[in-house]
Design a protein around this motif. Sequence first.
Motif, PDB file in Angstrom:
ATOM      1  N   LYS A 182      -1.907  -0.353 -33.214  1.00 14.26           N
ATOM      2  CA  LYS A 182      -2.671  -0.305 -31.773  1.00 14.26           C
ATOM      3  C   LYS A 182      -3.116  -1.166 -31.799  1.00 14.26           C
ATOM      4  O   LYS A 182      -3.727  -1.926 -30.635  1.00 14.26           O
ATOM      5  CB  LYS A 182      -2.877   0.326 -30.788  1.00 14.26           C
ATOM      6  N   ALA A 183      -4.264  -1.120 -32.352  1.00 13.53           N
ATOM      7  CA  ALA A 183      -6.062  -2.068 -33.054  1.00 13.53           C
ATOM      8  C   ALA A 183      -5.488  -3.174 -33.356  1.00 13.53           C
ATOM      9  O   ALA A 183      -6.453  -4.616 -32.416  1.00 13.53           O
ATOM     10  CB  ALA A 183      -6.774  -1.649 -33.731  1.00 13.53           C
ATOM     11  N   LEU A 184      -4.694  -3.796 -34.028  1.00 16.64           N
ATOM     12  CA  LEU A 184      -4.210  -4.992 -34.407  1.00 16.64           C
ATOM     13  C   LEU A 184      -3.236  -5.600 -32.919  1.00 16.64           C
ATOM     14  O   LEU A 184      -4.246  -6.701 -33.308  1.00 16.64           O
ATOM     15  CB  LEU A 184      -3.249  -5.222 -35.602  1.00 16.64           C
ATOM     16  N   THR A 185      -2.617  -5.079 -32.114  1.00 17.29           N
ATOM     17  CA  THR A 185      -1.864  -5.055 -31.580  1.00 17.29           C
ATOM     18  C   THR A 185      -2.877  -5.535 -30.276  1.00 17.29           C
ATOM     19  O   THR A 185      -2.836  -7.323 -29.404  1.00 17.29           O
ATOM     20  CB  THR A 185      -1.475  -4.615 -30.806  1.00 17.29           C
ATOM     21  N   LEU A 186      -3.947  -4.904 -30.155  1.00 17.39           N
ATOM     22  CA  LEU A 186      -5.167  -5.473 -28.732  1.00 17.39           C
ATOM     23  C   LEU A 186      -5.316  -6.709 -29.140  1.00 17.39           C
ATOM     24  O   LEU A 186      -5.829  -7.607 -28.755  1.00 17.39           O
ATOM     25  CB  LEU A 186      -5.936  -4.973 -28.743  1.00 17.39           C
ATOM     26  N   ALA A 187      -6.030  -6.986 -30.517  1.00 13.68           N
ATOM     27  CA  ALA A 187      -6.689  -8.466 -31.268  1.00 13.68           C
ATOM     28  C   ALA A 187      -6.042  -9.334 -30.880  1.00 13.68           C
ATOM     29  O   ALA A 187      -5.982 -10.679 -30.633  1.00 13.68           O
ATOM     30  CB  ALA A 187      -7.099  -8.270 -32.343  1.00 13.68           C
ATOM     31  N   CYS A 188      -4.225  -9.573 -31.324  1.00  9.11           N
ATOM     32  CA  CYS A 188      -3.524  -9.882 -30.694  1.00  9.11           C
ATOM     33  C   CYS A 188      -2.874 -10.965 -29.563  1.00  9.11           C
ATOM     34  O   CYS A 188      -3.299 -12.059 -29.327  1.00  9.11           O
ATOM     35  CB  CYS A 188      -2.223  -9.936 -31.055  1.00  9.11           C
ATOM     36  N   GLU A 189      -2.895  -9.912 -28.701  1.00  6.29           N
ATOM     37  CA  GLU A 189      -2.888 -10.174 -27.556  1.00  6.29           C
ATOM     38  C   GLU A 189      -4.434 -11.176 -26.673  1.00  6.29           C
ATOM     39  O   GLU A 189      -4.762 -12.454 -25.809  1.00  6.29           O
ATOM     40  CB  GLU A 189      -3.065  -9.207 -26.716  1.00  6.29           C
ATOM     41  N   GLU A 190      -5.987 -10.773 -27.443  1.00  9.20           N
ATOM     42  CA  GLU A 190      -6.946 -11.589 -27.084  1.00  9.20           C
ATOM     43  C   GLU A 190      -7.566 -12.423 -28.124  1.00  9.20           C
ATOM     44  O   GLU A 190      -7.145 -13.981 -26.507  1.00  9.20           O
ATOM     45  CB  GLU A 190      -8.393 -10.602 -27.702  1.00  9.20           C
ATOM     46  N   PHE A 191      -6.228 -13.285 -29.109  1.00  9.36           N
ATOM     47  CA  PHE A 191      -6.745 -14.575 -29.766  1.00  9.36           C
ATOM     48  C   PHE A 191      -5.488 -15.089 -28.602  1.00  9.36           C
ATOM     49  O   PHE A 191      -5.876 -16.655 -28.634  1.00  9.36           O
ATOM     50  CB  PHE A 191      -6.263 -14.171 -31.356  1.00  9.36           C
ATOM     51  N   GLY A 243      -3.656 -22.451 -31.287  1.00  5.81           N
ATOM     52  CA  GLY A 243      -2.512 -22.522 -31.737  1.00  5.81           C
ATOM     53  C   GLY A 243      -2.593 -21.562 -32.253  1.00  5.81           C
ATOM     54  O   GLY A 243      -1.448 -21.310 -33.633  1.00  5.81           O
ATOM     55  N   PHE A 244      -3.651 -20.079 -32.318  1.00  3.51           N
ATOM     56  CA  PHE A 244      -3.081 -19.086 -33.020  1.00  3.51           C
ATOM     57  C   PHE A 244      -1.148 -18.402 -32.237  1.00  3.51           C
ATOM     58  O   PHE A 244      -0.812 -18.467 -31.249  1.00  3.51           O
ATOM     59  CB  PHE A 244      -3.757 -17.886 -32.215  1.00  3.51           C
ATOM     60  N   ASP A 245      -0.660 -17.578 -33.313  1.00  2.00           N
ATOM     61  CA  ASP A 245       0.808 -17.512 -33.213  1.00  2.00           C
ATOM     62  C   ASP A 245       1.075 -16.604 -33.631  1.00  2.00           C
ATOM     63  O   ASP A 245       1.702 -15.310 -32.102  1.00  2.00           O
ATOM     64  CB  ASP A 245       1.599 -18.039 -34.016  1.00  2.00           C
ATOM     65  N   TRP A 246       0.516 -15.475 -34.243  1.00  2.83           N
ATOM     66  CA  TRP A 246       0.802 -14.001 -34.068  1.00  2.83           C
ATOM     67  C   TRP A 246       0.188 -13.636 -35.596  1.00  2.83           C
ATOM     68  O   TRP A 246      -0.556 -14.495 -35.943  1.00  2.83           O
ATOM     69  CB  TRP A 246       2.470 -13.755 -34.574  1.00  2.83           C
ATOM     70  N   LEU A 247      -0.048 -12.202 -35.528  1.00  2.20           N
ATOM     71  CA  LEU A 247      -0.737 -11.694 -36.652  1.00  2.20           C
ATOM     72  C   LEU A 247      -0.102 -10.771 -37.519  1.00  2.20           C
ATOM     73  O   LEU A 247       0.624  -9.931 -36.753  1.00  2.20           O
ATOM     74  CB  LEU A 247      -1.856 -11.155 -36.717  1.00  2.20           C
ATOM     75  N   THR A 248      -0.065  -9.988 -38.709  1.00  2.00           N
ATOM     76  CA  THR A 248       0.829  -9.527 -39.289  1.00  2.00           C
ATOM     77  C   THR A 248      -0.063  -8.375 -40.006  1.00  2.00           C
ATOM     78  O   THR A 248      -1.346  -8.697 -40.520  1.00  2.00           O
ATOM     79  CB  THR A 248       2.129  -9.295 -40.341  1.00  2.00           C
ATOM     80  N   HIS A 249       0.005  -7.396 -40.864  1.00  2.00           N
ATOM     81  CA  HIS A 249      -0.804  -7.115 -42.018  1.00  2.00           C
ATOM     82  C   HIS A 249      -0.276  -6.266 -42.674  1.00  2.00           C
ATOM     83  O   HIS A 249       1.692  -6.024 -42.706  1.00  2.00           O
ATOM     84  CB  HIS A 249      -2.059  -5.660 -41.281  1.00  2.00           C
ATOM     85  N   THR A 250      -1.255  -5.907 -43.863  1.00  2.00           N
ATOM     86  CA  THR A 250      -0.396  -5.477 -45.219  1.00  2.00           C
ATOM     87  C   THR A 250      -1.475  -4.057 -45.571  1.00  2.00           C
ATOM     88  O   THR A 250      -2.373  -4.710 -45.461  1.00  2.00           O
ATOM     89  CB  THR A 250       0.054  -5.905 -46.704  1.00  2.00           C
ATOM     90  N   VAL A 251      -0.712  -3.205 -46.323  1.00  2.00           N
ATOM     91  CA  VAL A 251      -1.344  -2.332 -47.020  1.00  2.00           C
ATOM     92  C   VAL A 251      -0.926  -1.185 -47.969  1.00  2.00           C
ATOM     93  O   VAL A 251      -0.460  -1.204 -47.567  1.00  2.00           O
ATOM     94  CB  VAL A 251      -2.296  -1.483 -45.614  1.00  2.00           C
ATOM     95  N   LEU A 254       3.517 -12.747 -47.613  1.00  2.00           N
ATOM     96  CA  LEU A 254       2.452 -11.655 -47.249  1.00  2.00           C
ATOM     97  C   LEU A 254       2.271 -11.220 -48.993  1.00  2.00           C
ATOM     98  O   LEU A 254       1.590 -10.400 -48.790  1.00  2.00           O
ATOM     99  CB  LEU A 254       3.206 -11.127 -46.607  1.00  2.00           C
ATOM    100  N   GLU A 255       3.788 -10.789 -49.578  1.00  2.00           N
ATOM    101  CA  GLU A 255       3.427 -10.118 -50.813  1.00  2.00           C
ATOM    102  C   GLU A 255       2.704 -10.309 -51.597  1.00  2.00           C
ATOM    103  O   GLU A 255       1.820  -9.847 -52.202  1.00  2.00           O
ATOM    104  CB  GLU A 255       4.559  -9.973 -51.216  1.00  2.00           C
ATOM    105  N   ARG A 256       2.469 -12.086 -51.950  1.00  2.00           N
ATOM    106  CA  ARG A 256       1.387 -12.641 -52.826  1.00  2.00           C
ATOM    107  C   ARG A 256      -0.062 -12.653 -52.696  1.00  2.00           C
ATOM    108  O   ARG A 256      -1.139 -12.914 -53.039  1.00  2.00           O
ATOM    109  CB  ARG A 256       1.452 -14.159 -52.648  1.00  2.00           C
ATOM    110  N   PHE A 257      -0.457 -12.555 -51.401  1.00  2.00           N
ATOM    111  CA  PHE A 257      -1.859 -12.476 -50.693  1.00  2.00           C
ATOM    112  C   PHE A 257      -1.849 -11.033 -51.003  1.00  2.00           C
ATOM    113  O   PHE A 257      -2.919 -10.182 -49.890  1.00  2.00           O
ATOM    114  CB  PHE A 257      -1.470 -13.782 -49.351  1.00  2.00           C
TER     115      PHE A 257
END
Length: 117
Positions: free
Chosen positions: A14-23, A29-37, A112-115
């Motif tokens: 939810k937090a990252l979705t809000l940030a994504c929509e803001e960006f 030129g921002f397109d999308w974001l994702t996360h690994t954890v 993403l696995e590499r990073f």
Amino acid sequence: MNKTTTKLENNLIKALTLACEEFKRWDMGFDWLTHTVSHNRFPDSLVVTCVFLSKAQMQQVLSDSLDARMRKEIQTRLLKAGIRPKDIRRNVRMDNEEDCAAQDSGNWAARLERFRG
């Protein structure tokens, strides 16, 4: 996933979705974001990847120091969700579609696995 991990993951998304929509409103030129954890090493293992359409757009964001503004926005959203990263600079990275295509044949999962944190 247990209930606690599921709740944490949902709050994170939810937090990252809000940030994504803001960006997306910033027209940079921002397109999308994702996360690994790895939840057993959370929040230290959290890596948020912000993806731009082109390498040039990403470089412009870096040269204009908008990446710092993006990190601050992500950190604010995470804090509101009760997630407290120790050093947001280590938790957020910038990337782009062109580099993924050239270096990883467009395979974002492998990239993403590499990073992964």
